[in-house]
Design a protein around this motif. Structure first.
Motif, PDB file in Angstrom:
ATOM      1  N   GLY A  34       0.768  -1.236   0.000  1.00 29.28           N
ATOM      2  CA  GLY A  34       0.000   0.000   0.000  1.00 29.28           C
ATOM      3  C   GLY A  34       0.797   1.284   0.000  1.00 29.28           C
ATOM      4  N   GLU A  35       2.102   1.237  -0.150  1.00 31.52           N
ATOM      5  CA  GLU A  35       2.873   2.486  -0.114  1.00 31.52           C
ATOM      6  C   GLU A  35       3.120   3.025  -1.519  1.00 31.52           C
ATOM      7  N   PHE A  36       3.549   4.270  -1.550  1.00 32.99           N
ATOM      8  CA  PHE A  36       3.867   4.961  -2.799  1.00 32.99           C
ATOM      9  C   PHE A  36       5.350   5.308  -2.757  1.00 32.99           C
ATOM     10  N   VAL A  37       6.118   4.706  -3.662  1.00 31.65           N
ATOM     11  CA  VAL A  37       7.563   4.914  -3.706  1.00 31.65           C
ATOM     12  C   VAL A  37       7.932   5.570  -5.027  1.00 31.65           C
ATOM     13  N   ALA A  38       8.811   6.555  -4.972  1.00 27.75           N
ATOM     14  CA  ALA A  38       9.370   7.156  -6.182  1.00 27.75           C
ATOM     15  C   ALA A  38      10.870   6.895  -6.200  1.00 27.75           C
ATOM     16  N   VAL A  39      11.412   6.746  -7.403  1.00 26.80           N
ATOM     17  CA  VAL A  39      12.850   6.556  -7.577  1.00 26.80           C
ATOM     18  C   VAL A  39      13.353   7.655  -8.495  1.00 26.80           C
ATOM     19  N   MET A  40      14.322   8.440  -7.995  1.00 21.38           N
ATOM     20  CA  MET A  40      14.871   9.559  -8.754  1.00 21.38           C
ATOM     21  C   MET A  40      16.370   9.371  -8.947  1.00 21.38           C
ATOM     22  N   GLY A  41      16.912  10.074  -9.927  1.00 24.57           N
ATOM     23  CA  GLY A  41      18.348  10.031 -10.166  1.00 24.57           C
ATOM     24  C   GLY A  41      18.660  10.477 -11.570  1.00 24.57           C
ATOM     25  N   PRO A  42      19.904  10.844 -11.818  1.00 21.82           N
ATOM     26  CA  PRO A  42      20.291  11.269 -13.169  1.00 21.82           C
ATOM     27  C   PRO A  42      20.238  10.112 -14.151  1.00 21.82           C
ATOM     28  N   ARG A 213       7.728   7.808   0.081  1.00 18.45           N
ATOM     29  CA  ARG A 213       9.132   7.441   0.240  1.00 18.45           C
ATOM     30  C   ARG A 213       9.818   7.617  -1.103  1.00 18.45           C
ATOM     31  N   ILE A 214      10.936   8.320  -1.100  1.00 21.70           N
ATOM     32  CA  ILE A 214      11.650   8.612  -2.337  1.00 21.70           C
ATOM     33  C   ILE A 214      13.074   8.097  -2.212  1.00 21.70           C
ATOM     34  N   LEU A 215      13.475   7.269  -3.179  1.00 17.34           N
ATOM     35  CA  LEU A 215      14.833   6.744  -3.243  1.00 17.34           C
ATOM     36  C   LEU A 215      15.611   7.556  -4.260  1.00 17.34           C
ATOM     37  N   PHE A 216      16.744   8.105  -3.846  1.00 19.46           N
ATOM     38  CA  PHE A 216      17.580   8.902  -4.740  1.00 19.46           C
ATOM     39  C   PHE A 216      18.789   8.061  -5.132  1.00 19.46           C
ATOM     40  N   MET A 217      18.904   7.777  -6.436  1.00 20.62           N
ATOM     41  CA  MET A 217      19.985   6.920  -6.913  1.00 20.62           C
ATOM     42  C   MET A 217      21.073   7.730  -7.609  1.00 20.62           C
ATOM     43  N   ASN A 218      22.296   7.238  -7.470  1.00 23.65           N
ATOM     44  CA  ASN A 218      23.433   7.842  -8.167  1.00 23.65           C
ATOM     45  C   ASN A 218      24.505   6.767  -8.325  1.00 23.65           C
ATOM     46  N   ASP A 219      25.011   6.630  -9.534  1.00 21.08           N
ATOM     47  CA  ASP A 219      26.088   5.665  -9.818  1.00 21.08           C
ATOM     48  C   ASP A 219      25.773   4.249  -9.340  1.00 21.08           C
TER      49      ASP A 219
END
Length: 252
Positions: A34-42, A213-219
């Motif tokens: 039931g959660e809403f997750v976003a994934v961001m990153g270049p 909840r937002i996950l920020f990705m890099n490399d």
């Protein structure tokens, strides 16, 4: 909170020999019921690759992905396909639909495997979903006779056909104008409020701000994470500011 999908130390590379490039370097992530997750990153950070790995759409080189307690590396392709169809829905930036079918048939088609005897029920479900998202009058249209926003609504209908536990979206608003993008995000928020988990890959802070909840990705790694209250439509600018501040902090 029950975890629907668990990714543990996921490793994924593309290419061979000197061209081989590691895209995910031991990433652990989960999706809760039931959660809403976003994934961001270049671009190239691994965000779409993570989505494909968690959904079982693409294989991994190392680590483990568990879906409802099943290690998906240990089940056959047919069972995995059935698992995705019954528990997951997918919405992409450009919905992939068949030109020789009308909108209604494109929505129904992926759900028909093993359910041909229930064609009438599938049609009823599709029409109810089309009415809900505001495209009921388009069922006989070809995919070239509707707008991008209408096609994306049809894609959402298709994703919801089997009442999935989680919907994955890869840049679902990326090809839409700002007004249409907001309308599509309103639909995702409604779907999530009804109990369906949502994971969206996005580069847009406005889209990510809808998540809790937002996950920020890099490399190829998760560089940071931001938790927000469940979206209720209030203080959208404050949520967007928190996302953009975090983006600046980690340099993406």
């Amino acid at each position: 909170m029950k975890k629907i999908i668990i990714g543990d130390q996921i490793v994924k590379s593309f290419g061979e020999g000197e061209e081989k490039r590691r895209v995910l370097g031991g990433v652990s992530a989960c999706i809760n019921e039931g959660e809403f997750v976003a994934v961001m990153g270049p671009s190239g950070s691994g965000k779409s690759t993570l989505l494909f790995a968690l959904s079982g759409t693409d294989g991994i080189d190392g680590g483990k992905v568990m879906v409802d307690g099943k290690d998906i590396s240990e089940i056959g392709e047919t069972e995995l396909s059935d698992l995705r169809r019954s528990k997951m829905g997918f919405v992409f930036q450009q919905p992939t639909m068949l030109k020789n079918l009308n909108i209604l048939d494109n929505i129904i088609l992926p759900s028909m495997r093993g359910n041909r005897k229930n064609a009438a029920k599938m049609t009823e479900t599709a029409r109810a979903l089309m009415k809900r998202v505001g495209i009921a009058e388009l069922e006989k249209r070809d995919i070239t006779q509707v707008s991008g926003g209408q096609l994306q609504r049809a894609g959402i209908c298709r994703a919801l056909m089997n009442s999935p536990k989680v919907i994955f979206g890869d840049e679902p608003t990326g090809a839409l104008n700002s007004q249409t993008a907001q309308e599509i995000m309103d639909l995702f928020s409604e779907i999530n409020a009804e109990g369906t988990a949502v994971m969206l890959v996005t580069h847009d802070a406005k889209v990510a701000a809808r998540a809790e909840r937002i996950l920020f990705m890099n490399d190829g790694t998760i560089a940071s994470e931001l938790t927000l209250p469940k979206f209720d439509g209030s203080n959208p600018d404050d949520r967007i500011e928190k996302v953009t501040v975090k983006m600046r902090e980690i340099g993406i």
